[in-house]
Design an enzyme around this catalytic site. Structure first.
Site, PDB file in Angstrom:
ATOM      1  N   TRP A 110      31.074 -46.598 -54.277  1.00 19.36           N
ATOM      2  CA  TRP A 110      30.814 -45.330 -53.607  1.00 19.36           C
ATOM      3  C   TRP A 110      31.949 -44.350 -53.903  1.00 19.36           C
ATOM      4  O   TRP A 110      33.117 -44.688 -53.746  1.00 19.36           O
ATOM      5  CB  TRP A 110      30.714 -45.536 -52.096  1.00 19.36           C
ATOM      6  CG  TRP A 110      29.399 -46.108 -51.647  1.00 19.36           C
ATOM      7  CD1 TRP A 110      28.399 -46.565 -52.437  1.00 19.36           C
ATOM      8  CD2 TRP A 110      28.960 -46.275 -50.300  1.00 19.36           C
ATOM      9  NE1 TRP A 110      27.345 -47.017 -51.685  1.00 19.36           N
ATOM     10  CE2 TRP A 110      27.665 -46.846 -50.343  1.00 19.36           C
ATOM     11  CE3 TRP A 110      29.503 -45.998 -49.043  1.00 19.36           C
ATOM     12  CZ2 TRP A 110      26.926 -47.151 -49.202  1.00 19.36           C
ATOM     13  CZ3 TRP A 110      28.773 -46.306 -47.909  1.00 19.36           C
ATOM     14  CH2 TRP A 110      27.486 -46.875 -47.976  1.00 19.36           C
TER      15      TRP A 110
ATOM     16  N   LYS B  18      26.715 -42.745 -55.475  1.00 14.82           N
ATOM     17  CA  LYS B  18      26.618 -44.190 -55.728  1.00 14.82           C
ATOM     18  C   LYS B  18      26.720 -44.431 -57.228  1.00 14.82           C
ATOM     19  O   LYS B  18      25.742 -44.380 -57.951  1.00 14.82           O
ATOM     20  CB  LYS B  18      25.315 -44.730 -55.138  1.00 14.82           C
ATOM     21  CG  LYS B  18      25.300 -44.612 -53.602  1.00 14.82           C
ATOM     22  CD  LYS B  18      23.906 -44.544 -53.011  1.00 14.82           C
ATOM     23  CE  LYS B  18      23.935 -44.178 -51.539  1.00 14.82           C
ATOM     24  NZ  LYS B  18      23.665 -42.757 -51.245  1.00 14.82           N
TER      25      LYS B  18
ATOM     26  N   GLU C 259      23.508 -34.018 -31.910  1.00 17.52           N
ATOM     27  CA  GLU C 259      23.097 -35.210 -31.165  1.00 17.52           C
ATOM     28  C   GLU C 259      24.212 -35.786 -30.295  1.00 17.52           C
ATOM     29  O   GLU C 259      23.976 -36.698 -29.511  1.00 17.52           O
ATOM     30  CB  GLU C 259      22.604 -36.300 -32.131  1.00 17.52           C
ATOM     31  CG  GLU C 259      21.275 -36.003 -32.820  1.00 17.52           C
ATOM     32  CD  GLU C 259      21.444 -35.194 -34.106  1.00 17.52           C
ATOM     33  OE1 GLU C 259      22.501 -34.547 -34.286  1.00 17.52           O
ATOM     34  OE2 GLU C 259      20.507 -35.211 -34.940  1.00 17.52           O
TER      35      GLU C 259
ATOM     36  N   THR D  12      18.262 -29.479 -34.180  1.00 18.24           N
ATOM     37  CA  THR D  12      19.164 -29.615 -35.320  1.00 18.24           C
ATOM     38  C   THR D  12      18.622 -28.744 -36.441  1.00 18.24           C
ATOM     39  O   THR D  12      17.424 -28.480 -36.532  1.00 18.24           O
ATOM     40  CB  THR D  12      19.246 -31.063 -35.806  1.00 18.24           C
ATOM     41  OG1 THR D  12      17.952 -31.446 -36.255  1.00 18.24           O
ATOM     42  CG2 THR D  12      19.691 -31.982 -34.685  1.00 18.24           C
TER      43      THR D  12
END
Lengths: 549, 549
Positions: free
Chosen positions: B449, B444, B331, B187
């Site tokens: 959110w 936040k 992944e 990655t």
């Protein structure tokens, strides 16, 4: 070196959970013969499968690996059993309701079935056999039908709906090894005792993916599939599992398999896909000729189980229905090949010829042709040999050995583990399989092979011929020669000479049959194939009115 | 109870053998920038992969499980390495040629790469790093480029074509366990050291089937796919393997990834499908606006790697190109979700909204949302949580542990083995995933959110805005507040107040940014995503010209 991937087993449970959540609103529609069909969402199927699993375990004591048999038409309850039984760790055993009584009772005994789920409309078939099925302790009856037929039965009788009614709609499905048995199906056994093929969770999972690949059936949740091919016949070609992977709707005919109700349900429910053997489509075609209806909703029709006569394919083309040929057998789950023509032939004259082949192997299936001397033959479109296949959804043995003592494993499987299909054919350089015959039906005439199927297809393209079956019969001079048995259409005028002359324009002269018989119907096996064994016996016993020309 | 199915491993070798025979005439076409592209059939690719495997084993001594690295563009030789290396039992390690030098050298060392196959046109990038890659003993150079850049290199230098020229065109591929490592990819590591994901033969096989399923990319041999997404980036989304399963042609851009040559190769080769990240399509769209061409041959374009802005999707709709959204990560192999709208929405207003979601999980991927308190959230389209996924092509760990000491396994994987994706989103009752942000990019603000992505998409729908990136910055009163960085188009007239007013019609008032900065370009990661880490650092260091309104 191991990978870092999660080790997640490929199980039917994953298919069920996926279908019942992501595709929870997709539907199984079951024809009832009444004004409204029964409609049940995949989410409901999932909940009822959980209830059924509770009932089987808690009330009937079904244990791990135990076979649970079904004796059912294609319908929603049969789909529920398809998921409940394997997901709880037991083994779904679909019984072929068209088998003769002796084979059925033999199979139930061989599989040691203790529980049978049965449709009420089939009690007349199974009730008389129960005394010869000593392993059976429980019958679970679903759908309409006269329960009094079971009066006095030794087995305990349960109502499907009563049994599952109070059960929880979820089940703590066990995590199963993917190589465990999930389902089993006995081949109809044209020679010797039936042979049990046991599918694994893994094989069903991979086969379902293959069915959904774009070059196989390639269906999406925009499709509804009319599943005519019976659920008791090779898992309805994998459709109940495959549809739960992708949200394809299923239209289930239940016991209404006659041409008229089939035409009616196609008109009413407008399925975009259908799957059945050629004889079903022959019947539907006759019905549509008598009473035309618009069936062009069926963009795609998968035909398998026997070679599709070109005339049938052309007739459906004219109705706006695209027939796609596929080949397989109980031992191949069944997807072995699918005939989608190469892209460069679409719209050309070549396309139709490709559509008539059995098609190409999907990536999961390896195929090879073995000649009479055991050598591997080239893919040249000419070298004819027996087809052997290998792959993760192909059988490598039979349940409890080879089924009776009459089949030696080496007759069915090669030394390196490939399945001997018993089919004879050629493969073109671009990978298209054309089956010319069953190894046992090939006519061995004076050192040459004559394909009975080629002769049948040529005969069936004659406008007066409804059906034609050709078998090998003993011949003093040539060893074997073809016998042509023909079913004429009503008001047909052709005689033997006319048919022979017609055939002479289509096959080599030395292949022309000398022996002919008009028959009222070609005998069929329990799954609707020509039963050539019966024809050969009828000939041997002098029961056919044979003319030599 | 075991099944009677053959135990056939799911390996890359089976994919290669299938593609090189059944689909042997399908082609890999590589753009050369000259009058004629290079064309190579799957059969030739198979033969050359065998030659390459011989060379790697016999001349370079590559052993079992050894990593063989590639530092290459998308081209036929890279496809050959894709098959030769895993099929011989070694592990293909694709190096991301856009990574910074420190990460590249770290990765080569971590994987202990001894052999690198490299494109001649990339020697300028890798030659200066060789001194910091002590494990590398062999460089195999393919394609045009100045070899003198390697003068004095410690590693031995080989010409790809010379190395394989005299080798046999078949190879006795070993029968491999399907759980063995086949390929690896690190990655890009926005935090900490890169992490190695090791794909198995099994995971690649299953993922390839999924890519070919009708509800994923669903391609057939009638298609040609323009594979823009790099082969060094999650196996080009699995396309080189998937196409060999089904005979889909591949059009490979090699180093010609600029909008003008991309437009040219689309016009010349008429691919029916293409796959790339949004930034590539943004560039192509600008090119097509400047110099219109017919690109409607691309029936389907798969966009992934980042959320596709609605404006981009609409722009391609107008060009007759259907964009299909997909979500995944290194992944997840990468196919995690695909956005094909439910059948009942096709042609309705709802359809576009569904297309903008990340889509549904395929049958092989299970997904769940975990709330801030660790509880599993319902699929109600409202409850936002971190997405966790499970499946046979999803990573369950990293190579050699978690990659450096900075990542604890429990931050990336749940106790029961699911991958924590780091993505935050909601799932609708019918299973459609909408990602609203990266867990680390969510703003936040006072216990609520705010999705940075929602703000970016709203901003980018303004006609004057070329690109917009929103990041969280510390705020005394609210904890965090959004900072909007905007790239204006040429000749744009909008000012901060105009953009703010525009935004106010699209998002809740309390979400409106107070901090704004016009920038010349949004910093990007090596794979073309907005690099918010850099933006946050620039803000912290006072390098942005921020206006408060």
């Amino acid at each position: 070196m191991l990978s870092t991937m999660q080790d997640v087993p490929l199980t039917v449970t994953r298919i069920l959970n996926h279908g019942a959540t992501v595709h929870g609103t997709s539907q199984v529609t079951t024809w009832t013969g009444e004004s409204e069909p029964q409609r049940r969402s995949f989410r409901e199927i999932g909940a009822r499968a959980a209830q059924l699993a509770h009932a089987l375990r808690e009330d009937l004591g079904v244990g791990e690996d135990e076979r649970v048999a079904t004796f059912m038409w294609n319908n929603a309850e049969h789909v529920e059993a398809y998921f409940a039984v394997p997901c709880m760790g037991a083994v779904l055993h679909t019984l072929n309701l068209r088998l003769p009584a002796e084979q059925l009772t033999w199979i139930v005994g061989h599989a040691a079935d203790r529980v049978i789920i049965v449709n009420g409309s089939l009690l007349g078939l199974i009730a008389p056999l129960l005394d010869r099925m000593p392993s059976v302790e429980h019958l679970v009856v679903s759908g309409p039908g006269d329960r009094s037929l079971l009066d006095g039965a030794r087995a305990r009788v349960h109502e499907y709906e009563d049994l599952i009614a109070a059960k929880p709609t979820d089940y703590d499905w066990p995590e199963l090894d993917e190589r465990r048995a999930a389902a089993m199906c006995y081949t109809s056994g044209t020679t010797g005792d039936p042979k049990g093929v046991v599918y694994s969770h893994r094989s069903i999972y991979l086969h379902s993916m293959q069915v959904n690949m774009s070059q196989s059936m390639g269906l999406t949740d925009a499709d509804t599939s009319l599943v005519v091919v019976p659920q008791f016949h090779v898992n309805a070609w994998g459709l109940p599992h495959a549809t739960f992977m992708t949200g394809v709707g299923m239209l289930m005919p239940d016991r209404f398999l006659q041409p008229a109700p089939l035409a009616e349900m196609i008109e009413a429910e407008r399925p975009s896909h259908a799957a059945a053997v050629p004889t079903i489509w022959q019947g539907l075609l006759a019905e549509l000729t008598a009473k035309p209806r618009d069936v062009s909703c069926m963009h795609q029709v998968t035909i398998g189980g026997a070679a599709c006569p070109p005339s049938l394919m052309e007739a459906f083309d004219r109705l706006g229905v695209r027939v796609c040929h596929a080949w397989g057998m109980t031992e191949t789950s069944p997807l072995g090949t699918v005939s989608r023509p190469p892209a460069h032939t679409i719209g050309t004259d070549e396309e139709f010829a490709y559509r008539l082949t059995q098609g190409r192997f999907p990536a999961g299936v390896e195929g090879r042709l073995i000649g009479p001397d055991g050598s591997r033959l080239p893919w040249d479109g000419e070298s004819a040999g027996e087809l052997e296949v290998r792959g993760p959804w192909i059988a490598g043995s039979y349940y409890g050995g080879a089924g009776g003592e009459d089949i030696r494993p080496e007759d069915k499987f090669s030394a390196d583990g490939w399945l001997k299909t018993g089919d004879v054919g050629v493969i073109s350089a671009d990978g298209f399989l054309t089956l010319t015959d069953r190894a046992k039906d090939v006519i061995k005439s004076g050192g040459e092979w004559i394909s009975s199927v080629d002769l049948e297809n040529a005969l069936m393209s004659h406008p007066d011929v409804a059906e034609a079956a050709v078998v090998a019969v003993p011949d003093e001079k040539w060893g074997e020669r073809p016998l042509a048995t023909v079913v004429l259409k009503e008001e047909a005028t052709a005689d033997y000479a006319a048919l022979r002359d017609f055939l002479a324009t289509r096959v080599a002269k030395w292949q022309l049959p000398e022996r002919w018989a008009f028959v009222a119907a070609v005998p069929k096996t329990s799954v609707g194939k020509f039963d050539k064994k019966v024809l050969r016996r009828q000939y041997a016993h002098g029961e056919l009115d044979v003319t030599r020309i």
